[in-house]
Write a protein that holds these residues in place. Structure first.
Motif, PDB file in Angstrom:
ATOM      1  N   GLU A 189      21.510   6.308  18.866  1.00  0.00           N
ATOM      2  CA  GLU A 189      21.400   6.781  20.252  1.00  0.00           C
ATOM      3  C   GLU A 189      19.956   7.061  20.665  1.00  0.00           C
ATOM      4  OE1 GLU A 189      23.964   6.849  22.478  1.00  0.00           O
ATOM      5  OE2 GLU A 189      24.952   5.783  20.824  1.00  0.00           O
ATOM      6  N   MET A 190      19.010   6.853  19.757  1.00  0.00           N
ATOM      7  CA  MET A 190      17.602   7.110  20.060  1.00  0.00           C
ATOM      8  C   MET A 190      17.118   6.161  21.160  1.00  0.00           C
ATOM      9  SD  MET A 190      14.507   7.119  17.319  1.00  0.00           S
ATOM     10  CE  MET A 190      12.921   7.786  17.750  1.00  0.00           C
ATOM     11  N   ALA A 191      16.352   6.690  22.118  1.00  0.00           N
ATOM     12  CA  ALA A 191      15.875   5.876  23.248  1.00  0.00           C
ATOM     13  C   ALA A 191      15.096   4.656  22.774  1.00  0.00           C
ATOM     14  CB  ALA A 191      15.019   6.724  24.176  1.00  0.00           C
ATOM     15  N   LEU A 192      14.308   4.787  21.747  1.00  0.00           N
ATOM     16  CA  LEU A 192      13.537   3.655  21.230  1.00  0.00           C
ATOM     17  C   LEU A 192      14.449   2.521  20.788  1.00  0.00           C
ATOM     18  CD1 LEU A 192      10.803   2.438  20.280  1.00  0.00           C
ATOM     19  CD2 LEU A 192      11.245   3.530  18.083  1.00  0.00           C
ATOM     20  N   ILE A 193      15.579   2.858  20.221  1.00  0.00           N
ATOM     21  CA  ILE A 193      16.520   1.854  19.736  1.00  0.00           C
ATOM     22  C   ILE A 193      17.336   1.280  20.900  1.00  0.00           C
ATOM     23  CG2 ILE A 193      18.441   1.420  18.151  1.00  0.00           C
ATOM     24  CD1 ILE A 193      15.653   2.286  16.861  1.00  0.00           C
ATOM     25  N   LYS A 194      17.797   2.130  21.786  1.00  0.00           N
ATOM     26  CA  LYS A 194      18.641   1.682  22.897  1.00  0.00           C
ATOM     27  C   LYS A 194      17.869   0.871  23.934  1.00  0.00           C
ATOM     28  CE  LYS A 194      22.228   4.016  24.095  1.00  0.00           C
ATOM     29  NZ  LYS A 194      23.230   4.942  24.535  1.00  0.00           N
ATOM     30  N   VAL A 195      16.638   1.273  24.224  1.00  0.00           N
ATOM     31  CA  VAL A 195      15.845   0.586  25.237  1.00  0.00           C
ATOM     32  C   VAL A 195      15.246  -0.689  24.664  1.00  0.00           C
ATOM     33  CG1 VAL A 195      13.825   0.780  26.744  1.00  0.00           C
ATOM     34  CG2 VAL A 195      15.365   2.723  26.477  1.00  0.00           C
ATOM     35  N   GLY A 196      14.865  -0.637  23.410  1.00  0.00           N
ATOM     36  CA  GLY A 196      14.351  -1.830  22.738  1.00  0.00           C
ATOM     37  C   GLY A 196      12.927  -2.196  23.088  1.00  0.00           C
ATOM     38  N   ARG A 197      12.165  -1.239  23.593  1.00  0.00           N
ATOM     39  CA  ARG A 197      10.759  -1.488  23.916  1.00  0.00           C
ATOM     40  C   ARG A 197       9.894  -0.544  23.099  1.00  0.00           C
ATOM     41  NH1 ARG A 197       9.725  -0.175  29.783  1.00  0.00           N
ATOM     42  NH2 ARG A 197       7.635  -0.710  29.103  1.00  0.00           N
ATOM     43  N   LEU A 198       8.790  -1.050  22.606  1.00  0.00           N
ATOM     44  CA  LEU A 198       7.832  -0.172  21.932  1.00  0.00           C
ATOM     45  C   LEU A 198       6.926   0.398  23.006  1.00  0.00           C
ATOM     46  CD1 LEU A 198       6.900  -2.141  18.705  1.00  0.00           C
ATOM     47  CD2 LEU A 198       8.334  -0.133  18.936  1.00  0.00           C
ATOM     48  N   SER A 199       7.293   1.548  23.490  1.00  0.00           N
ATOM     49  CA  SER A 199       6.569   2.195  24.568  1.00  0.00           C
ATOM     50  C   SER A 199       6.680   3.692  24.338  1.00  0.00           C
ATOM     51  CB  SER A 199       7.194   1.784  25.900  1.00  0.00           C
ATOM     52  OG  SER A 199       6.446   2.257  26.977  1.00  0.00           O
ATOM     53  N   VAL A 200       6.321   4.455  25.324  1.00  0.00           N
ATOM     54  CA  VAL A 200       6.476   5.893  25.228  1.00  0.00           C
ATOM     55  C   VAL A 200       7.906   6.230  25.601  1.00  0.00           C
ATOM     56  CG1 VAL A 200       5.692   8.110  26.114  1.00  0.00           C
ATOM     57  CG2 VAL A 200       4.059   6.258  25.798  1.00  0.00           C
ATOM     58  N   VAL A 201       8.623   6.804  24.664  1.00  0.00           N
ATOM     59  CA  VAL A 201      10.016   7.187  24.895  1.00  0.00           C
ATOM     60  C   VAL A 201      10.226   8.604  24.375  1.00  0.00           C
ATOM     61  CG1 VAL A 201      10.953   4.838  24.798  1.00  0.00           C
ATOM     62  CG2 VAL A 201      10.787   6.178  22.714  1.00  0.00           C
ATOM     63  N   PRO A 202      11.183   9.327  24.946  1.00  0.00           N
ATOM     64  CA  PRO A 202      11.462  10.671  24.425  1.00  0.00           C
ATOM     65  C   PRO A 202      12.104  10.589  23.044  1.00  0.00           C
ATOM     66  CG  PRO A 202      13.049  10.065  26.114  1.00  0.00           C
ATOM     67  CD  PRO A 202      12.021   8.969  26.076  1.00  0.00           C
ATOM     68  N   VAL A 203      11.811  11.583  22.239  1.00  0.00           N
ATOM     69  CA  VAL A 203      12.412  11.701  20.899  1.00  0.00           C
ATOM     70  C   VAL A 203      13.011  13.094  20.804  1.00  0.00           C
ATOM     71  CG1 VAL A 203      11.991  11.652  18.410  1.00  0.00           C
ATOM     72  CG2 VAL A 203      10.698  10.128  19.918  1.00  0.00           C
ATOM     73  N   ALA A 204      14.313  13.161  20.591  1.00  0.00           N
ATOM     74  CA  ALA A 204      14.995  14.450  20.467  1.00  0.00           C
ATOM     75  C   ALA A 204      14.542  15.152  19.184  1.00  0.00           C
ATOM     76  CB  ALA A 204      16.503  14.236  20.451  1.00  0.00           C
ATOM     77  N   ALA A 205      14.614  16.462  19.200  1.00  0.00           N
ATOM     78  CA  ALA A 205      14.185  17.248  18.034  1.00  0.00           C
ATOM     79  C   ALA A 205      14.949  16.839  16.776  1.00  0.00           C
ATOM     80  CB  ALA A 205      14.371  18.734  18.321  1.00  0.00           C
ATOM     81  N   ALA A 206      16.253  16.606  16.899  1.00  0.00           N
ATOM     82  CA  ALA A 206      17.056  16.208  15.730  1.00  0.00           C
ATOM     83  C   ALA A 206      16.631  14.828  15.223  1.00  0.00           C
ATOM     84  CB  ALA A 206      18.530  16.210  16.079  1.00  0.00           C
ATOM     85  N   GLU A 207      16.310  13.926  16.154  1.00  0.00           N
ATOM     86  CA  GLU A 207      15.841  12.590  15.754  1.00  0.00           C
ATOM     87  C   GLU A 207      14.514  12.698  15.002  1.00  0.00           C
ATOM     88  OE1 GLU A 207      17.729  10.201  19.583  1.00  0.00           O
ATOM     89  OE2 GLU A 207      15.651  10.876  19.639  1.00  0.00           O
ATOM     90  N   TRP A 208      13.608  13.519  15.536  1.00  0.00           N
ATOM     91  CA  TRP A 208      12.306  13.677  14.886  1.00  0.00           C
ATOM     92  C   TRP A 208      12.470  14.299  13.502  1.00  0.00           C
ATOM     93  CZ3 TRP A 208       8.030  11.497  14.463  1.00  0.00           C
ATOM     94  CH2 TRP A 208       6.936  12.121  13.885  1.00  0.00           C
ATOM     95  N   ALA A 209      13.330  15.287  13.374  1.00  0.00           N
ATOM     96  CA  ALA A 209      13.571  15.901  12.073  1.00  0.00           C
ATOM     97  C   ALA A 209      14.096  14.870  11.076  1.00  0.00           C
ATOM     98  CB  ALA A 209      14.559  17.075  12.218  1.00  0.00           C
ATOM     99  N   HIS A 210      15.000  14.010  11.531  1.00  0.00           N
ATOM    100  CA  HIS A 210      15.538  12.965  10.664  1.00  0.00           C
ATOM    101  C   HIS A 210      14.440  11.977  10.247  1.00  0.00           C
ATOM    102  CE1 HIS A 210      18.649  10.451   8.903  1.00  0.00           C
ATOM    103  NE2 HIS A 210      18.110   9.409   9.517  1.00  0.00           N
ATOM    104  N   ILE A 211      13.606  11.570  11.191  1.00  0.00           N
ATOM    105  CA  ILE A 211      12.508  10.643  10.887  1.00  0.00           C
ATOM    106  C   ILE A 211      11.536  11.282   9.906  1.00  0.00           C
ATOM    107  CG2 ILE A 211      10.533   9.421  11.872  1.00  0.00           C
ATOM    108  CD1 ILE A 211      12.314   9.066  14.430  1.00  0.00           C
ATOM    109  N   CYS A 212      11.265  12.570  10.071  1.00  0.00           N
ATOM    110  CA  CYS A 212      10.389  13.265   9.120  1.00  0.00           C
ATOM    111  C   CYS A 212      10.992  13.261   7.728  1.00  0.00           C
ATOM    112  CB  CYS A 212      10.126  14.687   9.600  1.00  0.00           C
ATOM    113  SG  CYS A 212       9.001  14.779  11.001  1.00  0.00           S
TER     114      CYS A 212
END
Length: 83
Positions: free
Chosen positions: A54-77
């Motif tokens: 559900e991450m905006a980067l994945i759904k939109v499919g563009r490498l641009s500036v997109v919001p990242v939810a706190a839970a998504e960022w924690a998972h990426i970390c």
């Protein structure tokens, strides 16, 4: 974010004659690295991760500036080894 003042400078590489200081077209943000990841996290890895579907980067499919939810960022970390 705040208006990108370089858009109004004709001598700057990012000058945009259509950008108006009263209604700016371009904005900028200041970012600072806090800690390097121990493990590289790649775009294909993010796209394949069920927790990030559900991450905006994945759904939109563009490498641009997109919001990242706190839970998504924690998972990426966690993926990067810096949880």
């Amino acid at each position: 974010g705040y208006p990108d003042h370089t858009a109004w400078d004709p001598q700057h590489d990012y000058f945009d004659a259509k950008s108006d200081p009263d209604t700016p077209t371009w904005y900028m943000v200041d970012v600072k690295a806090v800690q390097p990841f121990r493990t590289m996290v790649t775009l294909p890895q993010l796209k394949a991760d069920p927790a990030l579907t559900e991450m905006a980067l994945i759904k939109v499919g563009r490498l641009s500036v997109v919001p990242v939810a706190a839970a998504e960022w924690a998972h990426i970390c966690q993926l990067g080894g810096v949880a």
